[in-house]
Design a protein around this motif. Sequence first.
Motif, PDB file in Angstrom:
ATOM      1  N   VAL A 121       0.824  -1.219   0.000  1.00 33.34           N
ATOM      2  CA  VAL A 121       0.000   0.000   0.000  1.00 33.34           C
ATOM      3  C   VAL A 121       0.853   1.262   0.000  1.00 33.34           C
ATOM      4  N   GLY A 122       2.120   1.152   0.360  1.00 35.97           N
ATOM      5  CA  GLY A 122       2.987   2.320   0.390  1.00 35.97           C
ATOM      6  C   GLY A 122       4.322   2.035  -0.268  1.00 35.97           C
ATOM      7  N   LEU A 123       4.769   2.958  -1.125  1.00 40.92           N
ATOM      8  CA  LEU A 123       6.047   2.846  -1.836  1.00 40.92           C
ATOM      9  C   LEU A 123       7.035   3.866  -1.259  1.00 40.92           C
ATOM     10  N   PRO A 124       8.313   3.774  -1.609  1.00 38.67           N
ATOM     11  CA  PRO A 124       9.292   4.727  -1.076  1.00 38.67           C
ATOM     12  C   PRO A 124       8.844   6.179  -1.264  1.00 38.67           C
ATOM     13  N   GLY A 125       8.888   6.926  -0.174  1.00 35.50           N
ATOM     14  CA  GLY A 125       8.478   8.328  -0.207  1.00 35.50           C
ATOM     15  C   GLY A 125       7.026   8.570   0.157  1.00 35.50           C
ATOM     16  N   ASP A 126       6.190   7.520   0.166  1.00 33.06           N
ATOM     17  CA  ASP A 126       4.780   7.680   0.521  1.00 33.06           C
ATOM     18  C   ASP A 126       4.612   7.934   2.017  1.00 33.06           C
ATOM     19  N   HIS A 127       3.554   8.658   2.346  1.00 36.29           N
ATOM     20  CA  HIS A 127       3.120   8.816   3.733  1.00 36.29           C
ATOM     21  C   HIS A 127       1.869   7.958   3.931  1.00 36.29           C
ATOM     22  N   VAL A 128       1.906   7.072   4.933  1.00 38.50           N
ATOM     23  CA  VAL A 128       0.809   6.139   5.178  1.00 38.50           C
ATOM     24  C   VAL A 128       0.369   6.272   6.632  1.00 38.50           C
ATOM     25  N   ARG A 129      -0.946   6.343   6.844  1.00 40.92           N
ATOM     26  CA  ARG A 129      -1.461   6.345   8.213  1.00 40.92           C
ATOM     27  C   ARG A 129      -2.884   5.814   8.225  1.00 40.92           C
ATOM     28  N   MET A 130      -3.309   5.357   9.398  1.00 34.99           N
ATOM     29  CA  MET A 130      -4.692   4.958   9.636  1.00 34.99           C
ATOM     30  C   MET A 130      -5.305   5.952  10.622  1.00 34.99           C
ATOM     31  N   GLN A 131      -6.532   6.380  10.355  1.00 36.82           N
ATOM     32  CA  GLN A 131      -7.236   7.293  11.252  1.00 36.82           C
ATOM     33  C   GLN A 131      -8.698   6.852  11.324  1.00 36.82           C
ATOM     34  N   GLY A 132      -9.115   6.437  12.522  1.00 32.79           N
ATOM     35  CA  GLY A 132     -10.485   5.965  12.685  1.00 32.79           C
ATOM     36  C   GLY A 132     -10.809   4.772  11.807  1.00 32.79           C
ATOM     37  N   GLN A 134      -9.698   4.240   8.854  1.00 33.87           N
ATOM     38  CA  GLN A 134      -9.652   4.623   7.444  1.00 33.87           C
ATOM     39  C   GLN A 134      -8.196   4.822   7.015  1.00 33.87           C
ATOM     40  N   LEU A 135      -7.849   4.295   5.855  1.00 30.86           N
ATOM     41  CA  LEU A 135      -6.489   4.404   5.330  1.00 30.86           C
ATOM     42  C   LEU A 135      -6.303   5.738   4.607  1.00 30.86           C
ATOM     43  N   TYR A 136      -5.165   6.397   4.884  1.00 30.38           N
ATOM     44  CA  TYR A 136      -4.774   7.623   4.196  1.00 30.38           C
ATOM     45  C   TYR A 136      -3.403   7.416   3.567  1.00 30.38           C
ATOM     46  N   ILE A 137      -3.256   7.838   2.326  1.00 31.53           N
ATOM     47  CA  ILE A 137      -1.973   7.777   1.628  1.00 31.53           C
ATOM     48  C   ILE A 137      -1.647   9.168   1.115  1.00 31.53           C
ATOM     49  N   ASN A 138      -0.487   9.661   1.514  1.00 27.36           N
ATOM     50  CA  ASN A 138      -0.037  11.003   1.131  1.00 27.36           C
ATOM     51  C   ASN A 138      -1.076  12.070   1.471  1.00 27.36           C
ATOM     52  N   GLY A 139      -1.681  11.890   2.657  1.00 27.03           N
ATOM     53  CA  GLY A 139      -2.622  12.871   3.162  1.00 27.03           C
ATOM     54  C   GLY A 139      -4.022  12.786   2.597  1.00 27.03           C
ATOM     55  N   THR A 140      -4.260  11.867   1.670  1.00 30.81           N
ATOM     56  CA  THR A 140      -5.571  11.741   1.033  1.00 30.81           C
ATOM     57  C   THR A 140      -6.257  10.461   1.492  1.00 30.81           C
ATOM     58  N   GLU A 141      -7.512  10.585   1.866  1.00 33.08           N
ATOM     59  CA  GLU A 141      -8.289   9.416   2.279  1.00 33.08           C
ATOM     60  C   GLU A 141      -8.490   8.473   1.098  1.00 33.08           C
ATOM     61  N   VAL A 142      -8.151   7.205   1.306  1.00 28.80           N
ATOM     62  CA  VAL A 142      -8.329   6.201   0.249  1.00 28.80           C
ATOM     63  C   VAL A 142      -9.813   5.838   0.189  1.00 28.80           C
ATOM     64  N   PRO A 143     -10.474   6.078  -0.940  1.00 34.97           N
ATOM     65  CA  PRO A 143     -11.923   5.837  -1.009  1.00 34.97           C
ATOM     66  C   PRO A 143     -12.265   4.356  -0.891  1.00 34.97           C
ATOM     67  N   ARG A 144     -13.402   4.100  -0.244  1.00 37.70           N
ATOM     68  CA  ARG A 144     -13.894   2.737  -0.128  1.00 37.70           C
ATOM     69  C   ARG A 144     -15.418   2.761  -0.148  1.00 37.70           C
ATOM     70  N   THR A 145     -15.995   1.677  -0.660  1.00 34.12           N
ATOM     71  CA  THR A 145     -17.438   1.565  -0.792  1.00 34.12           C
ATOM     72  C   THR A 145     -17.926   0.378   0.028  1.00 34.12           C
ATOM     73  N   PRO A 146     -18.885   0.569   0.933  1.00 33.17           N
ATOM     74  CA  PRO A 146     -19.385  -0.566   1.722  1.00 33.17           C
ATOM     75  C   PRO A 146     -20.183  -1.530   0.852  1.00 33.17           C
ATOM     76  N   LEU A 147     -19.980  -2.837   1.099  1.00 31.47           N
ATOM     77  CA  LEU A 147     -20.653  -3.873   0.319  1.00 31.47           C
ATOM     78  C   LEU A 147     -21.491  -4.812   1.174  1.00 31.47           C
ATOM     79  N   GLY A 148     -21.589  -4.534   2.478  1.00 36.92           N
ATOM     80  CA  GLY A 148     -22.409  -5.382   3.325  1.00 36.92           C
ATOM     81  C   GLY A 148     -21.595  -6.194   4.306  1.00 36.92           C
ATOM     82  N   ASP A 149     -22.270  -7.113   4.984  1.00 39.44           N
ATOM     83  CA  ASP A 149     -21.624  -7.955   5.991  1.00 39.44           C
ATOM     84  C   ASP A 149     -20.876  -9.101   5.343  1.00 39.44           C
ATOM     85  N   TYR A 150     -19.907  -9.632   6.107  1.00 39.33           N
ATOM     86  CA  TYR A 150     -19.076 -10.722   5.585  1.00 39.33           C
ATOM     87  C   TYR A 150     -18.649 -11.611   6.748  1.00 39.33           C
ATOM     88  N   ILE A 151     -18.689 -12.921   6.541  1.00 37.52           N
ATOM     89  CA  ILE A 151     -18.227 -13.885   7.538  1.00 37.52           C
ATOM     90  C   ILE A 151     -17.267 -14.846   6.859  1.00 37.52           C
TER      91      ILE A 151
END
Length: 272
Positions: A121-132, A134-151
């Motif tokens: 998820v991160g290459l040399p020079g990238d900034h990676v963090r998790m907040q709440g 949610q994944l952020y790369i280089n200060g931008t929230e990585v978009p995600r779409t909910p698809l329902g429950d999973y087991i």
Amino acid sequence: MSAGKSTNGEKAANAAHGRKQTRSGAWELLRTLVYAGLIAVFVRTFLFESFNIPSGSMIPTLLVGDYLFVSKYAYGYSRFSMPLAPDLFEGRILYHRPHRGDVAVFRFTQDTSIDYIKRIVGLPGDHVRMQGGQLYINGTEVPRTPLGDYIADDENGDHRAGRLYRESLPGSGGHKPVRHLILKQTSQGQYNNTPDYMVPAGYFFAMGDNRDDSADSRFMGTEPDDLGFVPIQNLVGRADFIFFSIDERDPIWAFWDWPAEIRWGRILHWVH
């Protein structure tokens, strides 16, 4: 002497011929085995190597019991591309930079005899963090779409329930964004709220798609199972496709259950 009778000389000659044919046959068999072994070593070292998935850290992309082929040439070759990983050279030969979103096999940072498989998820020079959660790369929230429950079942046979999302990692090296599935169970906890990590040169940041059940690069401490940043030299190859998959829920001797345990829909399934 009547016709059809063999002399002692003829018998000896036939016996010698038989021994010669036996030796010739044994030599041909040995030579065939040597050639087959050399071809297998060549394929395993330079083209493809098979791996199986023993844990649930990459659910839902990879399930426990998946068997897959990894392309060894995808990132070039390091000493970890070779059988037994001889310490012959440093770095990589014919190096191709990995792409953000690749599912890669690499050697564990704390013990290079162990293979890991995660998503880059991160290459040399990238900034990676998790907040709440949610994944952020280089200060931008990585978009995600909910698809329902999973087991899903983990390596211990325990049910893991969570929410399924389709995440879209930003592309790299001119590639389009990589859309893939992830599983989330919570948004709380230390590893869902991390510092901002800047990936150093010569390293990458890896995460499991089962975000809350994966020992990955978010674990930056000094514990024996902490992964941290992964050296690019540790890359073994890119996971390309699943060639077999089995849900081993029944004892191995229960052969009558084998056909029902095979996940037929995952055979020859490309890894995304």
